[in-house]
Design an enzyme around this catalytic site. Structure first.
Site, PDB file in Angstrom:
ATOM      1  NE  ARG A   1     117.507  59.454  44.380  1.00  0.00           N
ATOM      2  CZ  ARG A   1     116.411  58.708  44.184  1.00  0.00           C
ATOM      3  NH1 ARG A   1     116.365  57.468  44.585  1.00  0.00           N
ATOM      4  NH2 ARG A   1     115.360  59.213  43.557  1.00  0.00           N
TER       5      ARG A   1
ATOM      6  CD  GLU B   1     123.796  64.703  37.520  1.00  0.00           C
ATOM      7  OE1 GLU B   1     123.460  65.452  38.462  1.00  0.00           O
ATOM      8  OE2 GLU B   1     124.978  64.591  37.140  1.00  0.00           O
ATOM      9  CG  ASN B   2     117.471  68.455  37.996  1.00  0.00           C
ATOM     10  OD1 ASN B   2     117.718  69.201  38.940  1.00  0.00           O
ATOM     11  ND2 ASN B   2     116.996  67.242  38.199  1.00  0.00           N
ATOM     12  CD1 TRP B   3     121.879  70.201  32.555  1.00  0.00           C
ATOM     13  CD2 TRP B   3     120.461  71.477  31.381  1.00  0.00           C
ATOM     14  NE1 TRP B   3     122.221  71.514  32.767  1.00  0.00           N
ATOM     15  CE2 TRP B   3     121.374  72.320  32.045  1.00  0.00           C
ATOM     16  CE3 TRP B   3     119.471  72.056  30.581  1.00  0.00           C
ATOM     17  CZ2 TRP B   3     121.336  73.709  31.946  1.00  0.00           C
ATOM     18  CZ3 TRP B   3     119.430  73.439  30.479  1.00  0.00           C
ATOM     19  CH2 TRP B   3     120.356  74.258  31.150  1.00  0.00           C
TER      20      TRP B   3
ATOM     21  CB  SER C   1     120.481  63.577  44.023  1.00  0.00           C
ATOM     22  OG  SER C   1     119.506  62.607  44.327  1.00  0.00           O
TER      23      SER C   1
ATOM     24  CG  ASP D   1     113.398  65.351  45.407  1.00  0.00           C
ATOM     25  OD1 ASP D   1     112.993  65.796  44.303  1.00  0.00           O
ATOM     26  OD2 ASP D   1     113.622  64.144  45.601  1.00  0.00           O
ATOM     27  N   GLY D   2     110.636  66.928  45.582  1.00  0.00           N
ATOM     28  CA  GLY D   2     109.241  66.515  45.730  1.00  0.00           C
ATOM     29  C   GLY D   2     108.213  67.461  45.127  1.00  0.00           C
ATOM     30  CG  ASN D   3     109.289  71.373  43.787  1.00  0.00           C
ATOM     31  OD1 ASN D   3     109.178  71.353  45.016  1.00  0.00           O
ATOM     32  ND2 ASN D   3     110.127  72.175  43.152  1.00  0.00           N
ATOM     33  N   GLY D   4     107.307  67.764  42.011  1.00  0.00           N
ATOM     34  CA  GLY D   4     106.488  67.054  41.026  1.00  0.00           C
ATOM     35  C   GLY D   4     105.464  66.142  41.690  1.00  0.00           C
TER      36      GLY D   4
ATOM     37  NE  ARG E   1     116.460  63.676  47.960  1.00  0.00           N
ATOM     38  CZ  ARG E   1     117.105  63.432  46.840  1.00  0.00           C
ATOM     39  NH1 ARG E   1     118.415  63.227  46.857  1.00  0.00           N
ATOM     40  NH2 ARG E   1     116.472  63.371  45.692  1.00  0.00           N
TER      41      ARG E   1
END
Ligand code: IPE
Ligand code: IPE
Ligand code: MG
Length: 245
Positions: free
Chosen positions: A198, A71-73, A200, A24-27, A192
């Site tokens: 969390r 959920e990434n959709w 996810s 996580d955290g690319n954005g 994570r």
């Protein structure tokens, strides 16, 4: 402890057998650099390359990585499309090296629902590496743990209607055997990145007794030293599985 000290303190004869990672955290990594989110995903792909290489080298048996959730959709279509394109690119770029390193690709999740180019790429990778005997690289793609459990329940309900299963025979082993992860052990260590405390919707069933390690480091910055920190941390824990020491 200093960053470089973890490496010296890790017991390489007791490496966790199965490491799972919520990448996580690319954005946020990209945002901080005033770059588009897509650049974060691209840099994340390089972090994945490094991590796979290190894990194979230190003899991790199973590495599971959460690449795309059910959920990434919900994200904007441009971002979803970019991620799908990146997956194809990852496979094209990495497959020779993965194969050379005797790594076997495995997919958890409903990858058949991905765009056709991705399905083709995934199937090519599965087929190419199917006889490899080294590390299993399990990529969670269009994966959601709740959906995985629903799928198992449906199979059980159908078998029950056909009198193939008696409800009294439904146990943890049966449910486990109907999950995507049927052939691999539960994760020993779940890492994570990017600080969120969390799960996810990742491997809810499988992480029942997994040791958790959350680092504030964004996925594109993940490297060997942080992996060593996570493994060192893991090695300090006492796993009791509900029992006593
Ligand atoms: C993880 O990075 C990659 C995927 C979920 C596909 P994010 O894209 O979630 O990055 P943040 O959490 O927004 O920083
Ligand atoms: C989890 O990250 C999914 C993947 C890493 C593929 P998310 O960024 O989707 O999780 P939330 O939305 O912060 O819980
Ligand atoms: Mg995120």
């Amino acid at each position: 402890m200093d960053k470089t000290d973890y490496e010296k303190s890790v017991n390489f004869s007791k490496i966790p057998r199965h490491i799972a990672i919520i990448m996580d955290g690319n954005g946020r990594w990209a945002n901080r650099k005033f770059m588009p989110r897509t650049m974060g995903h691209k840099a994340g792909m390089e972090a994945l390359h490094r991590t796979v290489e290190t894990c194979a080298r230190i003899k991790v048996a199973f590495l599971s990585v959460y690449a795309f959730s059910t959920e990434n959709w919900k994200r904007p279509p441009e971002e979803v499309n970019y991620l799908m394109q990146l997956l194809v690119e990852y496979i094209d770029k990495e497959i020779d090296e993965l194969h050379r390193n005797n790594i076997k690709i495995m997919i958890t999740g409903d990858y058949a629902a991905l765009p056709v180019q991705c399905v083709k790429g995934v199937e090519k990778a599965l087929d190419r590496t199917k006889n490899n005997t080294g590390m299993i690289l399990n990529i969670a793609l269009n994966y959601g743990s709740r959906r995985e459990i629903v799928r198992a329940v449906r199979i059980i309900a159908e078998k029950s209607l056909n009198n193939e299963i008696n409800p009294a025979d439904i146990d943890e082993d049966l449910i486990g055997s109907l999950l995507y992860t049927q052939n691999i052990p539960d994760p020993d260590l779940l890492i994570r990145t990017a600080g969120e405390m969390r799960i996810s919707n990742f491997m809810l069933w499988q992480v029942a007794y997994t040791e958790l390690f959350v680092t504030p480091v964004m996925w594109p910055d993940f490297d060997r030293s942080i992996l060593m920190q996570a493994i060192w941390n893991y090695q300090q824990r006492e796993r009791r599985f509900g029992g006593l020491k």
